[in-house]
Design a protein around this motif. Sequence first.
Motif, PDB file in Angstrom:
ATOM      1  N   LYS A   9       0.812  -1.221   0.000  1.00  0.00           N
ATOM      2  CA  LYS A   9       0.000   0.000   0.000  1.00  0.00           C
ATOM      3  C   LYS A   9       0.844   1.269   0.000  1.00  0.00           C
ATOM      4  O   LYS A   9       0.324   2.366  -0.142  1.00  0.00           O
ATOM      5  N   ASN A  10       2.160   1.112   0.178  1.00  0.00           N
ATOM      6  CA  ASN A  10       3.078   2.249   0.267  1.00  0.00           C
ATOM      7  C   ASN A  10       2.649   3.201   1.382  1.00  0.00           C
ATOM      8  O   ASN A  10       2.568   4.417   1.209  1.00  0.00           O
ATOM      9  N   LYS A  11       2.367   2.603   2.533  1.00  0.00           N
ATOM     10  CA  LYS A  11       1.897   3.361   3.688  1.00  0.00           C
ATOM     11  C   LYS A  11       2.633   2.920   4.953  1.00  0.00           C
ATOM     12  O   LYS A  11       3.189   1.821   5.006  1.00  0.00           O
ATOM     13  N   TYR A  12       2.610   3.811   5.940  1.00  0.00           N
ATOM     14  CA  TYR A  12       3.213   3.525   7.238  1.00  0.00           C
ATOM     15  C   TYR A  12       2.143   3.452   8.318  1.00  0.00           C
ATOM     16  O   TYR A  12       1.133   4.168   8.263  1.00  0.00           O
ATOM     17  N   GLU A  13       2.400   2.590   9.293  1.00  0.00           N
ATOM     18  CA  GLU A  13       1.634   2.649  10.538  1.00  0.00           C
ATOM     19  C   GLU A  13       2.560   3.307  11.553  1.00  0.00           C
ATOM     20  O   GLU A  13       3.700   2.871  11.731  1.00  0.00           O
ATOM     21  N   VAL A  14       2.081   4.379  12.183  1.00  0.00           N
ATOM     22  CA  VAL A  14       2.892   5.106  13.157  1.00  0.00           C
ATOM     23  C   VAL A  14       2.148   5.195  14.477  1.00  0.00           C
ATOM     24  O   VAL A  14       0.928   5.012  14.532  1.00  0.00           O
ATOM     25  N   GLU A  15       2.900   5.520  15.532  1.00  0.00           N
ATOM     26  CA  GLU A  15       2.311   5.616  16.871  1.00  0.00           C
ATOM     27  C   GLU A  15       2.735   6.920  17.532  1.00  0.00           C
ATOM     28  O   GLU A  15       3.925   7.287  17.520  1.00  0.00           O
ATOM     29  N   ASP A  16       1.774   7.645  18.059  1.00  0.00           N
ATOM     30  CA  ASP A  16       2.058   8.889  18.779  1.00  0.00           C
ATOM     31  C   ASP A  16       3.016   8.575  19.930  1.00  0.00           C
ATOM     32  O   ASP A  16       2.870   7.553  20.598  1.00  0.00           O
ATOM     33  N   ILE A  17       3.991   9.442  20.169  1.00  0.00           N
ATOM     34  CA  ILE A  17       4.945   9.156  21.237  1.00  0.00           C
ATOM     35  C   ILE A  17       4.336   9.420  22.622  1.00  0.00           C
ATOM     36  O   ILE A  17       4.872   8.966  23.627  1.00  0.00           O
ATOM     37  N   GLU A  18       3.210  10.151  22.652  1.00  0.00           N
ATOM     38  CA  GLU A  18       2.563  10.430  23.928  1.00  0.00           C
ATOM     39  C   GLU A  18       1.287   9.616  24.076  1.00  0.00           C
ATOM     40  O   GLU A  18       0.663   9.223  23.090  1.00  0.00           O
ATOM     41  N   ASP A  19       0.897   9.368  25.321  1.00  0.00           N
ATOM     42  CA  ASP A  19      -0.330   8.625  25.595  1.00  0.00           C
ATOM     43  C   ASP A  19      -1.550   9.429  25.162  1.00  0.00           C
ATOM     44  O   ASP A  19      -1.528  10.668  25.146  1.00  0.00           O
ATOM     45  N   ASP A  20      -2.600   8.703  24.861  1.00  0.00           N
ATOM     46  CA  ASP A  20      -3.879   9.324  24.547  1.00  0.00           C
ATOM     47  C   ASP A  20      -4.382  10.051  25.800  1.00  0.00           C
ATOM     48  O   ASP A  20      -4.392   9.481  26.896  1.00  0.00           O
ATOM     49  N   GLU A  21      -4.801  11.308  25.635  1.00  0.00           N
ATOM     50  CA  GLU A  21      -5.271  12.078  26.787  1.00  0.00           C
ATOM     51  C   GLU A  21      -6.465  11.416  27.462  1.00  0.00           C
ATOM     52  O   GLU A  21      -6.644  11.516  28.683  1.00  0.00           O
ATOM     53  N   ASP A  22      -7.302  10.742  26.671  1.00  0.00           N
ATOM     54  CA  ASP A  22      -8.502  10.103  27.231  1.00  0.00           C
ATOM     55  C   ASP A  22      -8.237   8.684  27.729  1.00  0.00           C
ATOM     56  O   ASP A  22      -9.072   8.106  28.431  1.00  0.00           O
ATOM     57  N   LYS A  23      -7.082   8.114  27.335  1.00  0.00           N
ATOM     58  CA  LYS A  23      -6.778   6.735  27.731  1.00  0.00           C
ATOM     59  C   LYS A  23      -5.316   6.632  28.155  1.00  0.00           C
ATOM     60  O   LYS A  23      -4.457   6.250  27.367  1.00  0.00           O
ATOM     61  N   PRO A  24      -5.019   6.997  29.411  1.00  0.00           N
ATOM     62  CA  PRO A  24      -3.636   6.909  29.903  1.00  0.00           C
ATOM     63  C   PRO A  24      -3.055   5.508  29.712  1.00  0.00           C
ATOM     64  O   PRO A  24      -3.728   4.509  29.975  1.00  0.00           O
ATOM     65  N   GLY A  25      -1.820   5.447  29.241  1.00  0.00           N
ATOM     66  CA  GLY A  25      -1.183   4.157  29.009  1.00  0.00           C
ATOM     67  C   GLY A  25      -1.404   3.615  27.613  1.00  0.00           C
ATOM     68  O   GLY A  25      -0.803   2.620  27.219  1.00  0.00           O
ATOM     69  N   VAL A  26      -2.273   4.289  26.838  1.00  0.00           N
ATOM     70  CA  VAL A  26      -2.570   3.854  25.464  1.00  0.00           C
ATOM     71  C   VAL A  26      -2.116   4.940  24.494  1.00  0.00           C
ATOM     72  O   VAL A  26      -2.394   6.119  24.693  1.00  0.00           O
ATOM     73  N   LYS A  27      -1.397   4.546  23.460  1.00  0.00           N
ATOM     74  CA  LYS A  27      -0.922   5.493  22.446  1.00  0.00           C
ATOM     75  C   LYS A  27      -1.734   5.317  21.160  1.00  0.00           C
ATOM     76  O   LYS A  27      -1.976   4.190  20.725  1.00  0.00           O
ATOM     77  N   LYS A  28      -2.143   6.421  20.580  1.00  0.00           N
ATOM     78  CA  LYS A  28      -2.914   6.359  19.341  1.00  0.00           C
ATOM     79  C   LYS A  28      -2.030   5.933  18.172  1.00  0.00           C
ATOM     80  O   LYS A  28      -0.857   6.300  18.113  1.00  0.00           O
ATOM     81  N   ARG A  29      -2.613   5.157  17.278  1.00  0.00           N
ATOM     82  CA  ARG A  29      -1.903   4.711  16.082  1.00  0.00           C
ATOM     83  C   ARG A  29      -2.619   5.234  14.842  1.00  0.00           C
ATOM     84  O   ARG A  29      -3.841   5.385  14.831  1.00  0.00           O
ATOM     85  N   TYR A  30      -1.833   5.502  13.819  1.00  0.00           N
ATOM     86  CA  TYR A  30      -2.383   6.049  12.581  1.00  0.00           C
ATOM     87  C   TYR A  30      -1.730   5.364  11.380  1.00  0.00           C
ATOM     88  O   TYR A  30      -0.630   4.819  11.490  1.00  0.00           O
ATOM     89  N   ILE A  31      -2.417   5.423  10.245  1.00  0.00           N
ATOM     90  CA  ILE A  31      -1.855   4.918   8.991  1.00  0.00           C
ATOM     91  C   ILE A  31      -1.816   6.073   8.006  1.00  0.00           C
ATOM     92  O   ILE A  31      -2.828   6.753   7.790  1.00  0.00           O
ATOM     93  N   PHE A  32      -0.633   6.332   7.426  1.00  0.00           N
ATOM     94  CA  PHE A  32      -0.447   7.442   6.492  1.00  0.00           C
ATOM     95  C   PHE A  32       0.269   6.960   5.232  1.00  0.00           C
ATOM     96  O   PHE A  32       1.151   6.101   5.302  1.00  0.00           O
ATOM     97  N   PRO A  33      -0.076   7.549   4.077  1.00  0.00           N
ATOM     98  CA  PRO A  33       0.715   7.301   2.866  1.00  0.00           C
ATOM     99  C   PRO A  33       2.129   7.840   3.091  1.00  0.00           C
ATOM    100  O   PRO A  33       2.333   8.755   3.895  1.00  0.00           O
TER     101      PRO A  33
END
Length: 281
Positions: free
Chosen positions: A170-194
């Motif tokens: 797909k020529n895409k990356y899955e990345v993860e925020d280096i900081e925890d989700d403000e609404d879910k401490p201990g959980v980091k949001k993940r995203y998929i970007f071209p």
Amino acid sequence: MHSGKDSNERSRKLSISSATSKDISEELSLWNQVCTDLLNLYNLHKEAEAAVQKTNKYHEKLTGKSDLLNPKVAKKLLESYSRVIEKATKEQREISKTKDNLDILIALQNASENGIEHKRKKRKVDKYMSKSKSHDNKQYKPLSPGNLVVVKPPEQDWLLATVLQYFPDKNKYEVEDIEDDEDKPGVKKRYIFPVKCVLEIPSDDNKKPYFPIGHEVLSLYPNSSCFYKATIIKTPNENKNSSNGKPAYIVRFEDDDEAEREVPANRVLDMPPKMKLKEDK
């Protein structure tokens, strides 16, 4: 005066005419998938709602009538709870999948809209560029897991993230925020970007660009993990007495009361071509 609808329609046509056939095909495919996902989500929601209503009817019958709660009724109630949990879990998975596809679709659309002028200029110099710089899957050398990058999720600021994996098909990356989700401490949001929506933070000093005074950059705001538009006030050569002894720029951020702030040289990036850095409206 033209209406907002007419303006949006013209912008969309311009975006489509400037995009490559591959971009259009990918966006249409994703849009079709999102429509399918939304239909599935609607059906799952109706099923979950029906299961909840059935469970509530059991509760109504038992309210104030504890004598009716026998092993047989308790078993039916537990089965009803299990159905509700099962439907809710499926609905949550579908929501997550739909959101991921929407994020990718929005990122692709933003990249198309914001890169129109860049693409126009790029055509003039493409023939002089090495094929090794292409994002073609056969030539592109992907970033390794753990590499630091900067990305802009929909309706959010540019943020610092780490690469989790690269999807060559797909020529895409899955990345993860280096900081925890403000609404879910201990959980980091993940995203998929071209690939074209992921800004690499060079780890090799030889690859780090040098920006002159007055140059517009995308810079990390001190004591945060977010990047904003800024202007170079002093270069590392001029800022010899940096706070930690390492190369650092002095920059001035937009809407920051003309304050001058020190930012490590490895957290200052060149401005993405023609990308909108203002707050999402």
